[in-house]
Write a protein that holds these residues in place. Structure first.
Motif, short mmCIF file in Angstrom:
data_model
loop_
_atom_site.label_atom_id
_atom_site.label_comp_id
_atom_site.label_asym_id
_atom_site.label_seq_id
_atom_site.Cartn_x
_atom_site.Cartn_y
_atom_site.Cartn_z
N GLY A 24 9.39 43.44 -24.38
CA GLY A 24 8.59 42.62 -23.49
C GLY A 24 7.74 43.44 -22.55
O GLY A 24 6.57 43.10 -22.29
N ARG A 36 6.91 37.85 -17.24
CA ARG A 36 7.04 36.39 -17.18
C ARG A 36 5.90 35.71 -17.93
O ARG A 36 6.10 34.73 -18.66
CB ARG A 36 7.08 35.92 -15.74
CG ARG A 36 7.10 34.40 -15.60
CD ARG A 36 7.20 33.97 -14.16
NE ARG A 36 8.49 34.31 -13.59
CZ ARG A 36 8.86 33.96 -12.36
NH1 ARG A 36 8.01 33.30 -11.58
NH2 ARG A 36 10.05 34.31 -11.91
N ARG A 39 6.50 35.85 -21.59
CA ARG A 39 7.47 34.85 -22.02
C ARG A 39 6.80 33.48 -22.18
O ARG A 39 7.06 32.75 -23.16
CB ARG A 39 8.60 34.74 -20.99
CG ARG A 39 9.51 35.96 -20.91
CD ARG A 39 10.80 35.60 -20.18
NE ARG A 39 11.56 36.81 -19.84
CZ ARG A 39 11.62 37.34 -18.63
NH1 ARG A 39 10.96 36.77 -17.62
NH2 ARG A 39 12.34 38.42 -18.40
N SER A 54 13.49 36.33 -30.23
CA SER A 54 13.61 37.15 -29.02
C SER A 54 15.01 37.71 -28.93
O SER A 54 15.97 37.13 -29.44
CB SER A 54 13.29 36.32 -27.77
OG SER A 54 14.17 35.20 -27.67
N TYR A 62 10.70 41.05 -28.90
CA TYR A 62 10.13 39.95 -29.65
C TYR A 62 9.67 40.45 -31.02
O TYR A 62 9.18 41.57 -31.16
CB TYR A 62 8.94 39.34 -28.90
CG TYR A 62 9.29 38.84 -27.52
CD1 TYR A 62 9.87 37.58 -27.33
CD2 TYR A 62 9.04 39.63 -26.40
CE1 TYR A 62 10.19 37.13 -26.06
CE2 TYR A 62 9.35 39.18 -25.13
CZ TYR A 62 9.93 37.93 -24.97
OH TYR A 62 10.25 37.49 -23.72
#
Length: 344
Positions: A24, A36, A39, A54, A62
């Motif tokens: 990430g 964030r 996501r 994930s 991911y």
């Protein structure tokens, strides 16, 4: 969804398609956003049907997984051209999927940028396949594309060509067609300096240079380009000689083999000669293996016979058979595969 968000998600999708798994933090760094935000964008992709898995942990991980439905794919220019050419080929020559290939091609060409359509048309219009077989020397895609454009535009081209003995000479030609034969690519062209047709192996061509001088199309004398190249290749000298007398009709052999049309010569209603000569011992063996269940006798160089025997012994060892079970054929019985070469 704003245009900035859409552009970022397309970039995210492109990144996910280029690597098996992304952290990430890495994605956030590439996109210039927070973890964030990554996501949230991943959740949006999932809502659109992209199966993104994930992993837990710091920053998360991911990867795109296989799903139940095929989501839209992002292609770069080279990938789009390659797929378009493959679909055009399938639509014109692969039995059973022509209609499906045409539907897929219509969808792709509808959104294909104008700058790429010319490349697709040039490559497809200049390429003919005799057969696709084992991998051989790799052909530079950039060279292939450059020659395809020259063939399409009938533009005189210069390049350096390395002959089989290793000598290099400058050539000036009118490119006509690109032909795939076995594992190799060939350029069929009219040599301006020699005033005759020539066939050039692409892996021996270097430094191609367009001259800007275009000429009227020059028809290939008497036959289609693929047949012309195949005939020239069958008449070219080879390193290893191997000629099989096959105890089956020429039509039977043609129906059960690929790419051997110019190498088959009928000698009777139920017999023919197949010239398996080649510069590669491996390709000689592959040509003979392609004869399938047809019995034959072989007139070949000692190196060919030695290679075939060694290959047969390795096969026996791999299958657990004793090497002693590989016995010379009874030469009193005609038509047995692997017979002794006359005078060998």
């Amino acid at each position: 969804m704003t245009s900035d968000t859409t552009a970022r998600m397309l970039r995210l999708l492109s990144l996910l398609q280029t690597r098996r798994e992304w952290a990430g933090l890495d994605l956030a760094g590439r996109l210039g956003v927070t973890v964030r935000t990554v996501r949230r964008d991943i959740d949006r992709l999932r809502e659109m049907g992209y199966p993104v898995d994930s992993a837990r942990g710091h920053g998360g991980g991911y990867r795109l997984a296989s799903g139940t439905d095929l989501p839209p794919l992002l292609l770069d220019d080279e990938e789009a051209v390659a797929i378009a050419v493959a679909l055009r080929t399938a639509a014109g020559g692969l039995t059973g999927i022509e209609e499906t290939a045409l539907r897929a091609l219509a969808k792709l060409e509808q959104v294909l940028p104008r700058r790429l359509r010319g490349q697709v048309a040039a490559l497809q219009g200049s390429v003919t396949g005799i057969t696709w077989e084992d991998r051989g020397p790799r052909t530079d895609p950039a060279l292939l594309a450059a020659l395809a454009v020259a063939c399409r535009d009938h533009e005189i081209l210069t390049f350096d060509y390395t002959t089989r003995p290793g000598a290099t000479s400058a050539r000036r030609v009118e490119p006509c067609h690109l032909v795939a034969s076995g594992s190799l690519w060939y350029l069929l062209a009219h040599d301006v300096d020699k005033g005759d047709w020539r066939v050039f192996r692409l892996d021996r061509i270097s430094a191609p240079t367009p001259t800007g001088h275009r000429v009227p199309p020059r028809p290939v004398p008497g036959e289609d380009p693929a047949s012309f190249v195949a005939r020239r290749l069958s008449a070219a000298p080879t390193r290893y000689r191997a000629v099989a007398t096959v105890h089956a009709s020429a039509d039977h052999v043609r129906a059960h083999t690929r790419g051997l049309a110019t190498r088959i010569r009928p000698t009777a209603d139920d017999a023919c000669l197949v010239d398996a000569s080649d510069d590669s011992l491996t390709r000689v063996a592959q040509t003979l293996a392609a004869l399938g269940d047809a019995d034959y006798t072989l007139d070949a160089d000692p190196q060919v016979l030695r290679h075939l025997r060694d290959t047969a012994h390795r096969t026996l060892r791999a299958t657990g058979e004793r090497e002693g079970s590989l016995r010379p054929p009874d030469r009193s019985i005609p038509g047995r595969a692997g017979g002794r070469a006359p005078g060998g």
